[in-house]
Design an enzyme around this catalytic site. Structure first.
Site, short mmCIF file in Angstrom:
data_model
loop_
_atom_site.label_atom_id
_atom_site.label_comp_id
_atom_site.label_asym_id
_atom_site.label_seq_id
_atom_site.Cartn_x
_atom_site.Cartn_y
_atom_site.Cartn_z
N ARG A 110 0.88 -1.58 0.32
CA ARG A 110 0.34 -0.37 -0.35
C ARG A 110 0.64 1.08 0.00
O ARG A 110 1.99 1.09 0.73
CB ARG A 110 -0.87 -0.25 1.20
CG ARG A 110 -2.17 -0.79 1.35
CD ARG A 110 -3.05 -0.22 2.49
NE ARG A 110 -2.93 0.60 3.67
CZ ARG A 110 -3.38 0.69 4.88
NH1 ARG A 110 -5.03 -0.09 3.66
NH2 ARG A 110 -3.39 1.79 5.53
N THR A 114 -1.51 7.18 0.01
CA THR A 114 -2.64 7.54 -0.73
C THR A 114 -3.69 5.99 0.20
O THR A 114 -4.43 5.35 -0.42
CB THR A 114 -2.53 6.97 -2.29
OG1 THR A 114 -1.33 6.08 -2.74
CG2 THR A 114 -1.92 8.28 -3.24
N ASP A 208 0.28 -1.21 12.31
CA ASP A 208 1.37 -1.61 11.09
C ASP A 208 1.29 -3.23 11.77
O ASP A 208 2.56 -4.09 12.17
CB ASP A 208 2.35 -1.28 10.90
CG ASP A 208 2.88 -1.28 9.38
OD1 ASP A 208 3.19 -3.02 9.01
OD2 ASP A 208 2.20 -0.83 8.39
N ASP A 211 5.58 -4.33 10.05
CA ASP A 211 5.77 -3.62 11.45
C ASP A 211 6.39 -4.30 12.76
O ASP A 211 7.19 -4.57 13.09
CB ASP A 211 6.20 -2.42 11.45
CG ASP A 211 6.18 -1.49 10.47
OD1 ASP A 211 6.68 -2.29 9.34
OD2 ASP A 211 6.11 -0.31 10.58
#
Ligand code: PRP
Ligand code: URA
Ligand code: MG
Length: 216
Positions: A110, A114, A208, A211
């Protein structure tokens, strides 16, 4: 169980055990080793639930008591496809249940500004069109990445009704968008979150996933 009002969505039973696992992985103070350990436990449950929905055929075996037992055996062959990077975290859970399973990769990221997905790479088993496919990605947010990955599978000849998309957290918006594009794919998920924030992250979510599993 299939969740109402969503067709082709299978939600894990919302037990206290499952709630406890999600409480740990959602906690921002959870360390990376614990995040990995408890995410892996949920992943195992998702894989087992996905396997519950594969077609079977009756099979009779002879037991050691001299009697027969009629059960079932799986029909067809499966493979996994992970959406790199976060989806790779789900490969071991699949391997733990399906010995030497073939696994393909689709690298989709991603855009951080955006939130739109971009496809970089795909490497899939040659005979994928003959297989049931477990598509692996822990997060279904806007649905953009999963739609793009599923488009790749369908272009390679996989039948949509043979795809099972396994994820840990999804949103209603993601399910609606994904199923508008691919209504016949079965979604197997652990929890439905209340929505997305301005950055298109799931809320309450966990941040995330990639991560937290691999980096921080
Ligand atoms: C995350 C996640 C999904 C995607 C979900 O990956 O693993 O692939 O975002 O968002 P969407 O439903 O709005 O498309 P990300 O692109 O952050 O990459 P990563 O796997 O490297 O963390
Ligand atoms: N990707 C993640 O890792 N988390 C989200 O909440 C959304 C996309
Ligand atoms: Mg990704």
């Amino acid at each position: 169980m299939s969740t109402e009002p969503f067709k082709n969505v299978y939600l894990l039973p919302q037990t206290n055990q499952l709630l406890g696992l999600y409480t740990i992985i959602r906690d921002k103070n959870t360390t990376r080793p614990d995040f990995i350990f408890y995410s892996d436990r949920i992943i195992r449950l998702l894989v087992e639930e996905g396997l519950n929905h594969l077609p079977v055929t009756p099979k009779t075996v002879a037991t050691h008591t001299g009697e027969d037992f009629t059960g079932v055996s799986f029909v067809g062959r499966i493979c996994g496809v992970s959406i790199v990077r976060a989806g790779e975290s789900m490969e071991q859970g699949l391997r733990d249940c399906c010995r030497s399973v073939r696994i393909g990769k689709i690298l989709i990221q991603r855009d951080e500004e955006t939130a739109l997905p971009k496809l970089f790479y795909e490497k899939l088993p040659e005979d994928i069109s003959d297989r049931y496919v477990f598509l692996l990605d822990p997060m279904l947010a806007t649905g953009g990445s999963a739609i793009m990955a599923t488009d790749v599978l369908i272009k390679r000849g996989v039948k949509p009704e043979r795809i099972y998309f396994l994820n840990l957290i999804c949103s209603k918006e993601g399910i609606d968008r994904y199923h508008a594009a691919h209504p016949d794919v079965k979604i197997v998920t652990g929890v439905l979150d209340k929505g997305l924030n301005e950055q298109k992250y799931l809320v309450p979510g966990l941040g995330d996933f990639g991560d937290r599993y691999y980096c921080i």
